[in-house]
Scaffold this active site. Structure first.
Site, short mmCIF file in Angstrom:
data_model
loop_
_atom_site.label_atom_id
_atom_site.label_comp_id
_atom_site.label_asym_id
_atom_site.label_seq_id
_atom_site.Cartn_x
_atom_site.Cartn_y
_atom_site.Cartn_z
N ASP A 94 2.17 0.03 -6.20
CA ASP A 94 1.48 0.42 -4.97
C ASP A 94 0.05 0.82 -5.35
O ASP A 94 -0.21 1.96 -5.73
CB ASP A 94 2.20 1.60 -4.31
N ASP A 115 3.59 7.88 -3.45
CA ASP A 115 3.04 6.65 -4.02
C ASP A 115 4.08 5.95 -4.90
O ASP A 115 4.18 4.72 -4.90
CB ASP A 115 1.79 6.96 -4.84
N GLU A 122 1.81 -4.40 -3.35
CA GLU A 122 1.49 -4.32 -1.93
C GLU A 122 0.12 -4.93 -1.68
O GLU A 122 -0.82 -4.71 -2.44
CB GLU A 122 1.52 -2.86 -1.47
#
Length: 203
Positions: free
Chosen positions: A5, A141, A68
């Site tokens: 991420d 996160d 992502e």
């Protein structure tokens, strides 16, 4: 599977999972925060992220990396920095010939939580449940990175089932075309009351 991420300013989350085909298990997760704040230290942050990913890849030898994608609603300046972080992720994977797949935030949320607008707390709880973890993954996160990895694992399993189904269909079609296996279908013209002829397929 290594999930990432990326973050332009905050912590870049990572999560490593494995699957036996039925269940997924967490191997490691965490988040790398910036050592120094400020735009002048951004190149140093990219180097730290690259080094972290290289270490994870070296240790766990993942079959793939899931990251992502850039959120389109971000302002241009933030989106550009986030793209640079993603570039470091792609570089680390490419250096070891590991394929990379990208998923939008909505795709990840829909895959893991069943809802494309799930909040961070919902995602953390779903990640905990799907991975059978005893505690809720922190920080958020890191949970997001695990969610990205889970999204990719589910997508890969779906593609594998789809390919297997397509392969079985092709085999049956080829058997009928060559006359092997089951008998080839024949055509029969049937007539119903008050209707014209229709063609039916007999096995």
């Amino acid at each position: 599977m290594l999930g990432v991420d990326p973050a332009a300013a905050g912590a870049t989350g990572y999560g490593v999972i494995e699957s036996d085909g039925r269940r997924c298990r967490m191997l490691r997760f965490g988040a790398l925060s910036a050592t120094h704040k400020g735009p002048e230290h951004f190149p140093e942050r990219l180097r730290e992220i690259h080094a972290m990913l290289c270490d994870l890849i070296e240790e766990f030898q993942p079959h793939g990396v899931a990251v992502e994608s850039v959120f389109t609603a971000l302002n241009v300046k933030t989106a550009l920095k986030l793209a640079e972080v993603r570039g470091v992720v792609l570089l680390a994977a490419a250096q070891r010939d590991i394929p990379v797949c990208s998923y939008s935030p909505r795709e990840v949320k829909a895959s893991v939580a069943g809802y494309g607008h799930a909040d961070k707390q919902q995602m953390q709880l779903m990640v905990r449940t799907l991975l059978g973890m005893s505690e809720t993954p922190e920080p958020a996160d890191a949970a997001d990175a695990l969610a990205v990895a889970l999204c990719h694992m589910q997508a890969a399993q779906f593609r594998a089932r789809l390919a297997a189904g397509t392969s079985r269909v092709n085999i049956r079609v080829n058997e009928r075309a060559t006359g092997s296996g089951a008998s080839a279908p024949s055509l029969r013209i049937a007539r119903s009351r008050g209707a014209g002829s229709r063609i039916s397929l007999l096995q």
